[in-house]
Design a protein around this motif. Structure first.
Motif, short mmCIF file in Angstrom:
data_model
loop_
_atom_site.label_atom_id
_atom_site.label_comp_id
_atom_site.label_asym_id
_atom_site.label_seq_id
_atom_site.Cartn_x
_atom_site.Cartn_y
_atom_site.Cartn_z
N GLU A 125 0.84 -1.26 -0.14
CA GLU A 125 -0.06 -0.08 -0.03
C GLU A 125 0.80 1.39 -0.11
OE1 GLU A 125 -2.57 -0.51 3.55
OE2 GLU A 125 -3.75 -2.06 2.50
N LYS A 126 1.99 1.23 0.89
CA LYS A 126 2.82 2.34 0.81
C LYS A 126 3.53 2.61 -0.52
CE LYS A 126 6.83 4.21 3.41
NZ LYS A 126 7.76 3.89 4.51
N LEU A 127 3.84 1.48 -1.06
CA LEU A 127 4.67 1.51 -2.61
C LEU A 127 3.83 2.22 -3.35
CD1 LEU A 127 6.80 -1.48 -2.49
CD2 LEU A 127 7.66 0.59 -2.11
N VAL A 128 2.45 1.56 -3.39
CA VAL A 128 1.30 2.06 -4.52
C VAL A 128 1.24 3.83 -4.30
CG1 VAL A 128 -1.11 2.20 -4.94
CG2 VAL A 128 0.16 0.02 -4.59
N GLN A 129 1.07 4.21 -3.00
CA GLN A 129 0.78 5.37 -2.58
C GLN A 129 2.13 6.47 -3.01
OE1 GLN A 129 -1.85 6.90 -1.52
NE2 GLN A 129 -1.18 8.76 -1.74
N GLN A 130 3.21 5.89 -2.75
CA GLN A 130 4.21 6.63 -3.51
C GLN A 130 4.30 6.60 -4.83
OE1 GLN A 130 7.77 4.32 -1.70
NE2 GLN A 130 7.73 5.49 0.28
N SER A 131 3.97 5.72 -5.18
CA SER A 131 3.73 5.95 -6.97
C SER A 131 2.73 6.82 -7.46
CB SER A 131 3.56 4.37 -7.59
OG SER A 131 3.30 4.43 -8.77
N ILE A 132 1.80 6.82 -6.60
CA ILE A 132 0.48 7.80 -6.86
C ILE A 132 1.30 9.21 -6.62
CG2 ILE A 132 -1.62 8.82 -6.44
CD1 ILE A 132 -2.21 6.00 -5.80
N GLU A 133 1.80 9.53 -5.61
CA GLU A 133 2.39 10.77 -5.39
C GLU A 133 3.26 11.43 -6.45
OE1 GLU A 133 1.46 12.79 -2.87
OE2 GLU A 133 0.30 11.43 -1.73
N ILE A 134 4.20 10.29 -6.64
CA ILE A 134 5.17 10.39 -7.94
C ILE A 134 4.72 11.01 -9.01
CG2 ILE A 134 7.31 9.49 -9.30
CD1 ILE A 134 8.13 7.99 -6.69
N GLU A 135 3.54 10.23 -9.60
CA GLU A 135 2.77 10.60 -10.78
C GLU A 135 2.19 11.90 -10.79
OE1 GLU A 135 -0.85 8.67 -13.33
OE2 GLU A 135 0.11 7.42 -11.59
N ARG A 136 1.57 12.40 -9.62
CA ARG A 136 0.84 13.64 -9.28
C ARG A 136 2.10 14.74 -9.11
NH1 ARG A 136 -2.81 11.72 -4.18
NH2 ARG A 136 -4.76 11.21 -5.26
N ALA A 137 3.25 14.35 -8.74
CA ALA A 137 4.18 15.39 -8.51
C ALA A 137 4.72 15.78 -9.94
CB ALA A 137 5.51 14.99 -7.75
N ASN A 138 4.74 14.72 -10.92
CA ASN A 138 5.27 14.81 -12.28
C ASN A 138 4.38 15.90 -13.10
OD1 ASN A 138 7.40 13.37 -11.71
ND2 ASN A 138 6.57 11.57 -12.48
N LYS A 139 2.96 16.12 -12.60
CA LYS A 139 1.97 16.45 -13.40
C LYS A 139 1.86 18.00 -12.90
CE LYS A 139 -1.02 12.92 -14.78
NZ LYS A 139 -2.42 12.33 -14.91
N ILE A 140 2.72 18.43 -11.96
CA ILE A 140 2.56 19.93 -11.37
C ILE A 140 3.29 20.77 -12.55
CG2 ILE A 140 3.61 21.36 -9.58
CD1 ILE A 140 3.26 19.12 -7.63
N ILE A 141 2.64 21.78 -12.84
CA ILE A 141 3.25 22.70 -13.66
C ILE A 141 4.18 23.70 -13.30
CG2 ILE A 141 2.72 24.58 -15.58
CD1 ILE A 141 -0.20 23.46 -15.72
N ASP A 142 5.56 23.70 -13.84
CA ASP A 142 6.81 24.41 -13.41
C ASP A 142 6.84 25.62 -14.56
OD1 ASP A 142 7.97 22.84 -15.14
OD2 ASP A 142 9.32 21.84 -13.57
N LYS A 143 6.40 25.31 -15.76
CA LYS A 143 6.73 26.13 -16.78
C LYS A 143 5.56 26.05 -17.82
CE LYS A 143 10.39 26.97 -20.35
NZ LYS A 143 11.57 26.46 -20.82
N GLY A 144 5.12 27.45 -18.28
CA GLY A 144 4.27 27.69 -19.44
C GLY A 144 3.08 28.42 -18.91
N GLU A 145 2.12 28.39 -19.90
CA GLU A 145 0.78 29.31 -19.80
C GLU A 145 -0.07 28.55 -19.19
OE1 GLU A 145 -2.33 31.29 -22.83
OE2 GLU A 145 -0.17 31.75 -23.14
N VAL A 146 -0.84 29.09 -18.10
CA VAL A 146 -1.72 28.22 -17.62
C VAL A 146 -3.32 28.93 -17.73
CG1 VAL A 146 -0.21 27.46 -15.75
CG2 VAL A 146 -1.44 29.60 -15.22
N GLY A 147 -3.40 29.96 -18.11
CA GLY A 147 -4.53 30.61 -18.20
C GLY A 147 -4.63 31.92 -18.43
N LYS A 148 -5.70 32.76 -18.45
CA LYS A 148 -6.00 34.37 -18.86
C LYS A 148 -7.02 35.03 -17.84
CE LYS A 148 -9.68 33.65 -22.12
NZ LYS A 148 -9.98 34.04 -23.54
N VAL A 149 -6.54 36.26 -17.36
CA VAL A 149 -7.43 36.88 -16.58
C VAL A 149 -8.82 37.22 -17.12
CG1 VAL A 149 -7.58 39.10 -15.13
CG2 VAL A 149 -5.54 37.97 -15.38
N VAL A 150 -9.97 36.98 -16.51
CA VAL A 150 -11.38 37.36 -16.93
C VAL A 150 -12.15 38.23 -16.12
CG1 VAL A 150 -11.35 34.92 -18.34
CG2 VAL A 150 -12.24 35.10 -15.99
#
Length: 306
Positions: free
Chosen positions: A209-234
């Motif tokens: 369970e711990k390894l599965v959770q760590q894998s999920i956390e890593i997968e999520r962390a890899n999706k965090i945006i650290d560069k690029g456009e994210v939206g516009k002011v409306v």
């Protein structure tokens, strides 16, 4: 890469074990050759072992801190294990006064279980076992005290260690002397072993369970945006900005639950008085800001790609 010697009888149980653990990395064919030479007794000491491994391009790590013996209630448990690609294979001996059981496990599943009442039992590779058996025949006598047997087993382990690097020079010795007859010993062993395997099963489940959770956390962390456009002011309300997310961006909270999906609005804050509708919001060098002048923005969400 272990040697465990156990005596079980009416006096009690004494076990002695080395503490060696060896890790390998390298070509499988050369690794098999190195192990073959080890188990045939062609390599006498650690220096020759390291030199031969280097010749074959095998990286090895030798440690002498493994705990292969453990007292569980009125029982001593000795274990040797081999890690496979997917599962760990374990061979255990549980000993007490007037009884022992040998268990073979694959993962936490019992593959073989056999019981006995008395004797000297040896776990180890065939070469180390032959050396130990020769020394036991020379030194051991049934009339010896349990404590003296432990001292003899320790000296045997040390002598075997001087002839093969598969056994380490550091040794553990444990003794137990409960008052059990043969029937009581097996009842006690059954209860102890069943509980011990349940503990192992629970540990493996928690680890999975711990390894599965760590894998999920890593997968999520890899999706965090650290560069690029994210939206516009409306929309703008003082220092509050409503930003519409791009079609490939989502907003998550600290528990990784979605707060806003693509095309939806999120709240951000700014100290700038130069914000206009339609301004692009970007992340540059991991900083959230306006694209046009790099004015800093703040929010309480995590911006991730889909």
């Amino acid at each position: 890469m272990s040697l465990i010697i156990a005596y079980v009888g009416k006096k009690g149980c004494v076990m002695a074990s080395d503490k060696r653990k060896i890790g390998y990395f390298g070509d499988k064919k050369n690794l098999n050759l190195l192990e073959k030479e080890l188990y045939e007794g062609k390599i006498d000491n650690d220096d020759d072992f390291l030199a031969r491994a280097n010749e074959l391009g095998i990286s090895i790590k030798i440690t002498d801190d493994a705990n292969k013996l453990k007292i569980i209630g009125n029982t001593i448990r000795g274990e040797v294990s081999t890690k496979g690609t997917f599962e760990t294979r374990r061979r255990r001996i549980y000993g007490t006064t007037n009884g022992y059981q040998i268990i073979e496990l694959l993962g936490s599943d019992t593959e073989k279980r056999q019981a006995g009442e008395n004797g000297v039992i040896i776990f180890g590779n065939e070469y180390a076992k032959r050396l130990a058996e020769t020394l036991i025949k020379r030194k051991w006598k049934p009339s010896l005290s349990l404590r003296y047997m432990g001292e003899i087993f320790e000296s045997i382990l040390e002598e075997v260690a001087s002839k093969t690097p598969t056994v380490g020079k550091k040794v553990d010795v444990l003794m137990q002397q409960p008052k059990f007859d043969k029937a009581e010993a097996q009842r006690h062993l059954n209860i102890t072993i069943d509980h011990d395997i349940k503990v192992l099963t629970k540990f493996r489940q928690e680890l999975t369970e711990k390894l599965v959770q760590q894998s999920i956390e890593i997968e999520r962390a890899n999706k965090i945006i650290d560069k690029g456009e994210v939206g516009k002011v409306v929309n703008i309300d003082g220092n509050m900005l409503f930003v519409q997310l791009n079609k490939d961006v989502q907003a998550l909270d600290d528990n990784w639950k979605q707060r806003a999906g693509p095309g939806q609005n999120v709240l951000m804050f700014t100290d700038s008085d130069n914000v206009k509708i339609g301004d692009k919001v970007v992340i540059e060098n991991e900083d959230l800001c306006l694209k046009k002048d790099k004015s800093s923005l703040q929010c309480d969400i995590i911006l991730c790609s889909l």
